[in-house]
Design a protein around this motif. Structure first.
Motif, PDB file in Angstrom:
ATOM      1  N   LYS A  63      -0.103   1.683   1.552  1.00 17.94           N
ATOM      2  CA  LYS A  63      -0.267   0.724   1.358  1.00 17.94           C
ATOM      3  C   LYS A  63      -2.079   1.322   0.232  1.00 17.94           C
ATOM      4  O   LYS A  63      -2.353   2.038   1.291  1.00 17.94           O
ATOM      5  N   HIS A 498       6.117  -4.344  -0.247  1.00 14.01           N
ATOM      6  CA  HIS A 498       5.846  -3.073   0.150  1.00 14.01           C
ATOM      7  C   HIS A 498       6.581  -2.019   0.831  1.00 14.01           C
ATOM      8  O   HIS A 498       6.612  -0.937   1.537  1.00 14.01           O
ATOM      9  N   PRO A 527      -3.197  -1.813  -3.850  1.00 15.06           N
ATOM     10  CA  PRO A 527      -2.672  -3.383  -2.528  1.00 15.06           C
ATOM     11  C   PRO A 527      -3.301  -4.228  -3.570  1.00 15.06           C
ATOM     12  O   PRO A 527      -3.188  -5.651  -2.749  1.00 15.06           O
ATOM     13  N   CYS A 531       0.358  -8.968  -1.275  1.00 13.72           N
ATOM     14  CA  CYS A 531       1.959  -8.954  -0.299  1.00 13.72           C
ATOM     15  C   CYS A 531       3.307 -10.009  -0.281  1.00 13.72           C
ATOM     16  O   CYS A 531       3.350 -10.713  -0.929  1.00 13.72           O
ATOM     17  N   ASP A 535       6.305  -7.556   4.083  1.00 14.05           N
ATOM     18  CA  ASP A 535       5.005  -6.431   4.058  1.00 14.05           C
ATOM     19  C   ASP A 535       4.687  -7.123   5.577  1.00 14.05           C
ATOM     20  O   ASP A 535       4.594  -8.674   6.341  1.00 14.05           O
ATOM     21  N   HIS A 537       0.474  -6.330   6.927  1.00 11.16           N
ATOM     22  CA  HIS A 537      -0.851  -6.819   6.464  1.00 11.16           C
ATOM     23  C   HIS A 537      -1.069  -4.921   6.231  1.00 11.16           C
ATOM     24  O   HIS A 537      -1.025  -4.692   7.241  1.00 11.16           O
TER      25      HIS A 537
END
Length: 849
Positions: A63, A498, A527, A531, A535, A537
């Protein structure tokens, strides 16, 4: 062994002629190889706007990394786009052009021939609400960000069916007359993303001399400037800060608003290693010192470093103290911080030498300004200053707590029993709790408004945005014998996922190619919306907190048929059949427990109630034991344990511990929830397998084809006669449906008395004709082997189950996510619809079962 054979053009022809499948074993192997491409450099598909063609694109990273989109050739549907993607991956692997029968079609562009962009998506209106569930007489506030100068139009609609696909039942909404209806001025609202601790109190930290110390465990030391302890205004360049600098090493920043001074070690920190960082400044002598000491000095590549210098300026008053951030743009830190300290004097040469020699913090007991203990009040947002000076702070944007600290030694895995070993907080530059937007308009819910799913609908030209909410009856009351319990905990778990780009295994897990629809593409490019629990980080650590107080693009009508949009197949069918119902949510269930369910004769779930809390589980058990009728109308339910935050609304926690199908793995020693102290992970590992809730539990998942059920001998038991009223003995049940062409599919469950299916339960139908794309769940494997697919394992099946419960109650389970997507077939006149109606009408009948 893992290379693509360029001579097997027969497999390429097979895929071209049948891109969806089913595929031969050799083609299956080839496809699996092509799906192992790196996230940083692979072809995939994008659709910038709904209704647009699909285009090939090439990734440059996860992302917020630009996609290179090849717009010269669009594809009208996914099958033709899949062939182009297959061809692109094949050519990338073989370094040859794929020419079949003398034809190179489509011609695959190479990286560098497209448009590199982070602005391909188009979503000018975004929104969220302060509450998701309310009751008549309540109020819902809507927060909207709209780009440009033109106003947008808003109205309230009742949503019957949110399926926007041509294959599904017709999309159906009904306007609600209200004061909301009208035009509103556009305004863009920003998002302050990234977690930190705000202490403030600029007077307390206006220091002539000082020492700053903290243990740190950086996860992206090479990403650029990151604050550790900062009384620093980045825009005005004044104050002081202990930071990681552009070179990736520890540094001290000093600024007077005109000039700024940087003293760095010049040695980059290593990722995921504990360091003691110390910075010191003597205002009288204007001498500065910086030191970084790894707790473990490696025999090769030791990163111990320090530096000292005179300074030509004195830092002026800063804006107040922050931990893991500074005031102004940038500076957000990725990694853990433990035991930060601020003192009001500089260190002597001997004290500095001792820090570097022994990796033990300097004694500042005679000069303490603040010492924060992150192991205290772990479940909340308050950060406790134990110096006695009262300089407490507060977390912003939910950094992760109950994390292993610098001194964790493995003697205890439950933070509640040894909190001093869990004194670290993990900060992320993409953490988000609440966007904090201002309210643009509010809906005062009429006292006579019918329970159901509603949306605020915002439109401008051909752009639209929906903000869903639920109107439920007042607690303790019901307006119908049936309640549809929306799985909102699962909605928040999947919120703004994502994984289409970032989960490298996703294509081989799901069995389909990466294709970013407009919402997924927007999330990749933006982004700042946060999230999902699926996902990682930006620093590669798993996301274990999620919030609903932000725009959630994939939880709207007309989105992918997963979770919310898929659940509206149920409301659509209930309306078509004239079955009265109320709508309630899992958020309500966690807040109120059994009292929410008590007024109802029958409660049915949505299609995917995967994430229950302990209070939900207890409410289900009480409801069944008190004569309630429970219908499990989905698949992969009751699987992961979640906890709601004790103070902050709209927040869930989940730790992906110890097994299960999961997209990231919790680190050992970090399995217990910070909100409640409960062990995280699968309910099965805590003695509450899904079979104990509704008779069936997760067996397999696959996303290519669904299949029908066949009746079993047990379906002819007189106890089950009402279920199959009007159904033939040999009739295939659900050989149709919007999801995969069948009623059993996507994620499916099976009965197992060893895991909690009651011994008197009847498995009245089962589905077994699944493809190789369906895999038996890994938590049941005692050893790895290849006989674990829908074509080879008897454990891959979907069981339809019925059984009675105390006081005249009963349970019925369809055990498939795809079941609800088959209800509308043939204008709702089909055997899936008939069985569902038979069960619901009997379960709403007060006569004991």
């Amino acid at each position: 062994m893992h290379a693509v054979d360029p001579t097997r053009l027969d497999l390429c022809r097979e895929f071209r002629d049948n891109p969806i499948g089913r595929h031969s074993p050799d083609l299956q192997k080839l496809v699996k190889l092509l799906r192992w491409e790196r996230i940083e450099s692979r072809y995939l598909l994008v659709q910038p706007r709904r209704g647009d063609p699909w285009f090939l694109a090439h990734t440059t990273g996860p992302k917020a990394h630009a996609l290179e989109i090849f717009r010269d050739h669009g594809f009208p549907d996914l099958p033709s786009a899949y062939w182009a993607l297959f061809k692109a991956r094949w050519e990338a692997n073989t370094d040859e052009r794929l020419v079949l029968d003398g034809v190179d079609d489509p011609v695959i562009p190479r990286p560098g021939e497209g448009d590199l962009t982070l602005n391909a998506s188009d979503r000018p209106i975004l929104s969220y609400s302060d509450v998701f569930s309310t009751e008549p007489g309540g109020r819902v506030e809507f927060k909207v960000s709209a780009e440009g100068d033109a106003p947008y139009h808003a109205e309230i609609v009742r949503l019957r069916c949110g399926d926007g696909t041509p294959e599904g039942p017709a999309f159906h909404e009904t306007p609600v007359e209200s004061a909301v209806t009208g035009d509103y001025p556009a305004r863009a609202q920003t998002i302050d993303v990234g977690s930190y601790i705000d202490v403030g109190q600029p007077d307390a930290f206006e220091l002539e001399s000082f020492t700053l110390q903290a243990y740190v465990w950086p996860t992206t030391p090479g990403k650029g400037e990151q604050a550790i302890l900062a009384n620093w205004d980045e825009d005005a360049k004044h104050g002081f800060a202990l930071v990681i600098d552009e070179e990736g090493g520890a540094a001290l920043y000093l600024g007077d608003g005109k000039d700024n001074f940087i003293l760095g070690t010049g040695v980059p920190l290593l990722e995921r290693q504990w360091y003691l960082l110390t910075a010191s400044f003597d205002g009288a002598t204007r001498q500065a010192w910086i030191g970084q000491r790894p707790l473990v000095q490696l025999p090769h590549g030791d990163t111990t470093a320090s530096g000292a210098s005179g300074v030509d300026l004195s830092p002026v008053r800063g804006p107040g103290l922050r931990i893991a951030a500074w005031a102004g743009d940038g500076g957000r830190y990725n990694g853990k911080i433990d035991s930060p300290v601020v003192g009001n004097r500089a260190l002597s040469t001997g004290a500095r030498d001792a820090v570097m020699a022994h990796a033990v913090p300097a004694d500042l007991s005679d000069a303490l300004v603040a010492r924060w203990d992150f192991s205290q009040e772990m479940s909340g947002t308050r950060i406790v200053d134990v110096s006695g000076n009262g300089h407490d702070g507060a977390t912003v944007n939910l950094p992760t707590r109950a994390m292993k600290g610098w001194n964790w030694d493995g003697t205890e895995y439950n933070w509640a029993r040894k909190p001093e070993h869990y004194g670290a907080i993990h900060f992320h530059d993409d953490d988000l709790y609440d966007c904090g937007w201002a309210t643009d308009f509010a809906f005062e819910v009429p006292r006579d408004l019918k329970s159901g799913i509603y949306c605020a609908k915002m439109t401008r030209g051909d752009h639209e945005d929906y903000c869903p909410f639920v109107v439920r009856p007042p607690l303790g009351t019901a307006t119908a014998p049936l309640a549809l319990l929306l799985p909102t905990a699962s909605y928040w778990a999947y919120a703004d996922r994502h994984s289409e780009v970032e989960w490298r295994e996703r294509e081989n897990v799901t069995g389909y190619w990466a294709a970013l629809d407009p919402s997924a593409l927007y999330l990749h490019e933006h982004p700042e919306l946060g999230c999902s629990l699926y996902d990682e980080h930006a620093d590669g650590s798993g996301v274990c907190y999620t919030s609903r107080l932000r725009p959630i693009l994939n939880m709207q009508p007309k989105e992918k048929l997963w979770q919310f949009a898929a659940d509206t197949h149920i409301t659509d069918w209930l309306e078509a059949k004239g079955i009265d119902y109320d709508v309630i949510t899992e958020d309500d269930l966690d807040a109120h427990g059994y009292e929410l369910l008590r007024p109802y004769k029958c409660v049915m779930t949505g299609t995917h109630p995967e994430y229950p809390s302990l209070r939900m589980q207890e409410a289900y058990e009480t409801f069944k034991n008190e004569g309630g009728r429970f219908i499990y109308f989905g698949g992969n339910g009751f699987y992961w344990r979640v906890s709601y935050h004790p103070d902050l609304p709209g927040v869930l926690e989940m730790r992906r511990a110890e097994d299960g199908i999961r997209s990231w793995l919790a680190d050992g020693g970090e399995y217990y929830h910070s909100f409640t102290g409960e062990l995280g992970g699968m309910w099965r590992r805590m003695g509450r397998a899904p079979q104990s809730v509704a008779g069936t539990g997760m067996a397999a998942q696959g996303f290519d084809y669904s299949c029908p059920y066949e009746r079993t001998e047990a379906s002819h038991d007189p106890r089950a006669a009402f279920i199959f009223d009007g159904i033939g003995d040999d009739e295939k049940i659900g050989d149709f449906g919007v999801l995969g062409g069948g009623a059993a599919g996507w994620e499916v469950d099976r009965a197992d008395t060893a895991l909690g299916t009651p011994p008197h339960a009847l498995t009245v139908a089962t589905a077994t004709d699944f493809t190789h794309a369906y895999h038996w769940v890994k938590e049941e494997l005692t050893h790895t082997h290849s006989a674990n697919t829908g074509e080879t394992s008897p454990m891959v099946r979907s069981d339809m189950v019925f059984y009675e419960t105390p006081k005249g109650g009963a349970v019925f389970s369809t055990s498939s996510i795809a079941w609800a997507a088959a209800l509308s077939h043939n204008d709702y006149d089909n055997n899936v619809s008939r069985i569902s109606e038979n069960v619901i009408r009997r379960f709403c009948d007060p006569a004991p079962i």
